[in-house]
Design an enzyme around this catalytic site. Structure first.
Site, PDB file in Angstrom:
ATOM      1  N   ARG A  38       9.259  32.351  23.060  1.00  0.00           N
ATOM      2  CA  ARG A  38       7.958  32.202  22.385  1.00  0.00           C
ATOM      3  C   ARG A  38       6.892  31.607  23.303  1.00  0.00           C
ATOM      4  NH1 ARG A  38       5.760  28.371  17.937  1.00  0.00           N
ATOM      5  NH2 ARG A  38       4.670  29.718  16.463  1.00  0.00           N
ATOM      6  N   ILE A  64      -0.122  32.776  15.838  1.00  0.00           N
ATOM      7  CA  ILE A  64       1.218  33.296  16.105  1.00  0.00           C
ATOM      8  C   ILE A  64       2.062  32.671  15.003  1.00  0.00           C
ATOM      9  CG2 ILE A  64       1.516  31.493  17.893  1.00  0.00           C
ATOM     10  CD1 ILE A  64       3.688  33.217  19.165  1.00  0.00           C
ATOM     11  N   SER A  65       2.850  33.504  14.298  1.00  0.00           N
ATOM     12  CA  SER A  65       3.544  33.030  13.097  1.00  0.00           C
ATOM     13  C   SER A  65       4.589  31.968  13.440  1.00  0.00           C
ATOM     14  CB  SER A  65       4.211  34.199  12.370  1.00  0.00           C
ATOM     15  OG  SER A  65       3.247  35.157  12.045  1.00  0.00           O
ATOM     16  N   GLN A  66       4.977  31.247  12.391  1.00  0.00           N
ATOM     17  CA  GLN A  66       5.984  30.193  12.478  1.00  0.00           C
ATOM     18  C   GLN A  66       7.349  30.822  12.814  1.00  0.00           C
ATOM     19  OE1 GLN A  66       5.780  28.272   8.737  1.00  0.00           O
ATOM     20  NE2 GLN A  66       7.271  26.704   9.246  1.00  0.00           N
ATOM     21  N   PRO A  67       8.107  30.241  13.736  1.00  0.00           N
ATOM     22  CA  PRO A  67       9.403  30.830  14.095  1.00  0.00           C
ATOM     23  C   PRO A  67      10.317  31.111  12.894  1.00  0.00           C
ATOM     24  CG  PRO A  67       8.828  29.143  15.670  1.00  0.00           C
ATOM     25  CD  PRO A  67       7.765  29.099  14.618  1.00  0.00           C
TER      26      PRO A  67
END
Ligand code: SAM
Length: 218
Positions: A38, A64-67
């Site tokens: 990431r 950027i989305s949450q893992p």
């Protein structure tokens, strides 16, 4: 892929947290997380937070989305080698990179409406020598008919309802995953069958930036 030592511990800790929270259960998705680091998709100013389970700002007020959301969505999408995939909302390109890893000999088409993010995502994917992702500038709410039908469609922005063109561009037996709702969204997994569209899974309480465009929010 060898990941830089300074990020390795943080990545291991994140994976451990996601596994314990049951947000990551599939070994193939874990391998994709390890191979598509990431930190290669996070702006320099936020590198220290790359392995926090948090969304992070990118350009143009997007994220950027949450893992944990990416791991869950990727698992639900159940990607197989060789498939044809459409992603709406490229953002940083991280989700596209993870899909590209899982699809192997297949192809990922990813549509983004901001030229700055198309450039950012392409640069990020190039650093990892990823060649099976096509990042396209456009309105993803109308899909990408040129390369349809798709075995999998993933929308990574909030829709008030699933855009009809995307359902039309889905292959028979294909899966479509989208966050649907207004202020808060439910993650909805749909399948196209010979008898029509059926809902496979539905989970509430997600928050995404809105899907704009012709079949999105005006
Ligand atoms: N998947 C991304 C990642 O891995 O970094 C995160 C996506 S971000 C939560 C949502 C993205 O959807 C934003 O980059 C936004 O510009 C894009 N978007 C919103 N409406 C769109 C549309 N109609 N067509 C294409 N992209 C759109």
């Amino acid at each position: 892929m060898e990941i830089e030592k300074k990020y390795q511990t943080a990545l291991n800790d994140l994976i451990c947290y996601l596994r314990n929270s049951r947000l990551l259960t599939d070994v193939h998705v874990e391998t994709a997380f390890r191979n598509i680091p990431r930190h290669e998709f996070v702006p320099k100013s936020d590198l220290a937070y790359a392995y926090y389970n948090e969304p992070l700002p990118i350009m143009k007020n997007q994220t950027i989305s949450q893992p944990g959301v990416v791991s869950r969505m990727t698992e639900w999408l159940d990607v197989k080698n060789g498939q044809n995939i459409l992603e709406i909302g490229t953002g940083s390109g991280w989700q596209s990179g993870i899909l590209s890893y899982l699809v192997g000999t297949g192809t990922v088409y990813s549509i983004e409406r901001h030229p700055e993010l198309v450039k950012f995502a392409k640069e990020n994917l190039k650093k990892l020598k990823i060649e099976n992702v096509h990042v396209i500038l456009g309105d993803g709410s109308i899909g990408y008919p040129k390369s349809a039908p798709y075995d999998r469609i993933i929308i990574t922005a909030a829709c008030t309802e699933v855009p009809l063109p995307l359902l039309e561009q889905l292959n028979e037996n294909g899966l479509l995953l989208a966050p649907v709702g207004n202020t808060s969204q439910s993650l909805i997994l749909l399948q196209k069958t010979s008898k029509g569209i059926i809902e496979i899974k539905n989970q509430p309480n997600y928050v995404f930036v809105p899907l704009l465009g012709k079949f999105g929010k005006k």
